[in-house]
Design a protein around this motif. Sequence first.
Motif, PDB file in Angstrom:
ATOM      1  N   ILE A 269       0.860  -1.179   0.000  1.00 48.95           N
ATOM      2  CA  ILE A 269       0.000   0.000   0.000  1.00 48.95           C
ATOM      3  C   ILE A 269       0.899   1.232   0.000  1.00 48.95           C
ATOM      4  O   ILE A 269       1.789   1.353   0.839  1.00 48.95           O
ATOM      5  CB  ILE A 269      -0.902   0.027   1.241  1.00 48.95           C
TER       6      ILE A 269
ATOM      7  N   ARG B  19      -3.320  -8.408   2.821  1.00 54.49           N
ATOM      8  CA  ARG B  19      -3.003  -7.342   1.872  1.00 54.49           C
ATOM      9  C   ARG B  19      -4.130  -7.193   0.841  1.00 54.49           C
ATOM     10  O   ARG B  19      -4.457  -6.073   0.428  1.00 54.49           O
ATOM     11  CB  ARG B  19      -1.669  -7.654   1.190  1.00 54.49           C
TER      12      ARG B  19
ATOM     13  N   GLN C 282      -6.787  -5.164   2.350  1.00 60.06           N
ATOM     14  CA  GLN C 282      -6.405  -3.756   2.425  1.00 60.06           C
ATOM     15  C   GLN C 282      -6.630  -3.055   1.085  1.00 60.06           C
ATOM     16  O   GLN C 282      -7.099  -1.908   1.046  1.00 60.06           O
ATOM     17  CB  GLN C 282      -4.936  -3.644   2.849  1.00 60.06           C
ATOM     18  N   TRP C 283      -6.307  -3.741  -0.001  1.00 50.32           N
ATOM     19  CA  TRP C 283      -6.509  -3.141  -1.318  1.00 50.32           C
ATOM     20  C   TRP C 283      -7.998  -3.011  -1.637  1.00 50.32           C
ATOM     21  O   TRP C 283      -8.439  -2.013  -2.229  1.00 50.32           O
ATOM     22  CB  TRP C 283      -5.793  -3.961  -2.393  1.00 50.32           C
TER      23      TRP C 283
ATOM     24  N   LYS D 177      -9.229  -0.039   0.060  1.00 52.74           N
ATOM     25  CA  LYS D 177      -8.758   1.181  -0.613  1.00 52.74           C
ATOM     26  C   LYS D 177      -9.625   1.493  -1.831  1.00 52.74           C
ATOM     27  O   LYS D 177      -9.907   2.661  -2.130  1.00 52.74           O
ATOM     28  CB  LYS D 177      -7.286   1.032  -1.014  1.00 52.74           C
TER      29      LYS D 177
ATOM     30  N   TRP E  62      -9.005   5.003  -6.739  1.00 54.41           N
ATOM     31  CA  TRP E  62      -8.045   4.037  -7.276  1.00 54.41           C
ATOM     32  C   TRP E  62      -8.700   3.168  -8.348  1.00 54.41           C
ATOM     33  O   TRP E  62      -9.857   2.754  -8.219  1.00 54.41           O
ATOM     34  CB  TRP E  62      -7.512   3.129  -6.158  1.00 54.41           C
TER      35      TRP E  62
END
Length: 496
Positions: A236, A264, A267-268, A271, A279
């Motif tokens: 990130i 992970r 987390q993406w 986001k 994004w």
Amino acid sequence: MKHAIASLRFSLEENGAPFYQQLILQIQASIESGELSSGDKLPSSRSLATSLGVSRSTTSRVYDQLIAEGVLVSEAKRGVFVSSLPMVNRKIQKNTQNIPHLEKPKKPASLMFDAGVDVTEFPTKEWASSMRRSWLTPDLALLQGGYPTGYPALKEAIVEYLYRVRGLQCHGEQIIVTAGNRDSLVLLQHALSRIESSQNREPAWWLESPTYPPIREIFSQQSPNYLEVDEEGMCIPQQENKSNAAVVTPNRHYPLGTSLSPQRRQQWLQKLQTESHNWWLIEDDYDNEFIYQGRSEVPLMQAASLYDKARDKVFFVGSFSKVLFRGLRMGFIVVPTRHIEVLKSTQRTLGSSASLPIQPAVADFMLQGSFDRHINRMRRRYRLKRDVLLSLLDEHLEPWFVWKKTRGGMHILIEFKAELLAVLDAAYSNQIAPDTYVAEQLAYQDIRLSTLSSHYSGTAVARYGFVLGFSGTDEATMEKIVTALRAWLKDCEISE
């Protein structure tokens, strides 16, 4: 200060090494000969490209590499200059005088590890049957140049295949057939710029570091940012822009081979849900057909479909070049439903590059089951090749390199052990990447090695080693290269 280009005469040979390699060698030779001296200013990458008749990405790549090696320096708002540091003599000093030095090869090396398709196993008879059947009663719309986003039967075959093999749920309207990965990425680059322009902003582009060098070239004009990659996959970023777009390989990173960890990945996905920093992710599914143990991860696009905001933010890119043959030059994009019309409009503006006449043959090849049978055969074939290469590495290179037994893919990454790095670092005082130095030496023996360090950009600390593609390399060539590398290391008296 003088401008160096006035007295220099660079020239590029069409049938020689890649242009960027020729230009790097000529700049280095000019410095060694004294034609270029410390503090001399070089032309901008744009003007140098214009004078040589090459793309700016070529000259930018030359400058980037020479700056990274300390040969050139870049000064903000002033330009690129010859470094004040003395350029290292490529000959190893007396503490490693046993390392051999030869004249530079006059042609590109012919022995190489290739992560491409083993075309010797291609089912030509089945392919010929598909071509014949698909053109016995051709679709009139096909003859008239219809179907700009792809032949309908092929799009439906892709949909069925992606669901059955990759677990990705989509429909035919979401598929846009392209002329391969490069065409897909250029199309997405323009489409996302259009989408963001409606908000009066332009996306900042992000690439993984390390990443596949041709992808870096495609986005060189966008001055991309870089996402570092660790054992959990793409990190990130600590800083981001209002709008961001990234090309990523979450299921099997190229070239490190790591998969995005569950933490992970979450987390993406979070986001992608965030509105304060928009994004976009372009998921490159480059070789996930070839998994030898277990199953590949579910595509990030499929995971994102479970979230109301994230489902519109992930595009999936695939290619037939890694599974059929390079000359086919055919790939596809899976587009979130909300953005189908923008992609269609962008494609109309840019023009469709995908060959339409060959698409019915590919569709028939898939619908008849020939595609699945071919993939299964090649999966077994590539697994055997992987095992042959692992055996050669165990036998010949264990004293100098470390590697992992990959559970999938078409290449193996070998990295320098600390002892080998220490010897090479002492030899040239860190003025050239150690894997680049070894690759240059093996080139004298008509061998080309893909260096791991050349895949890095940005602030990420490079790792050193070689990317050994085994799928497109025959076993005899593997053995020649591995034994030649071992012999070179032994000749250098780098102890086992």
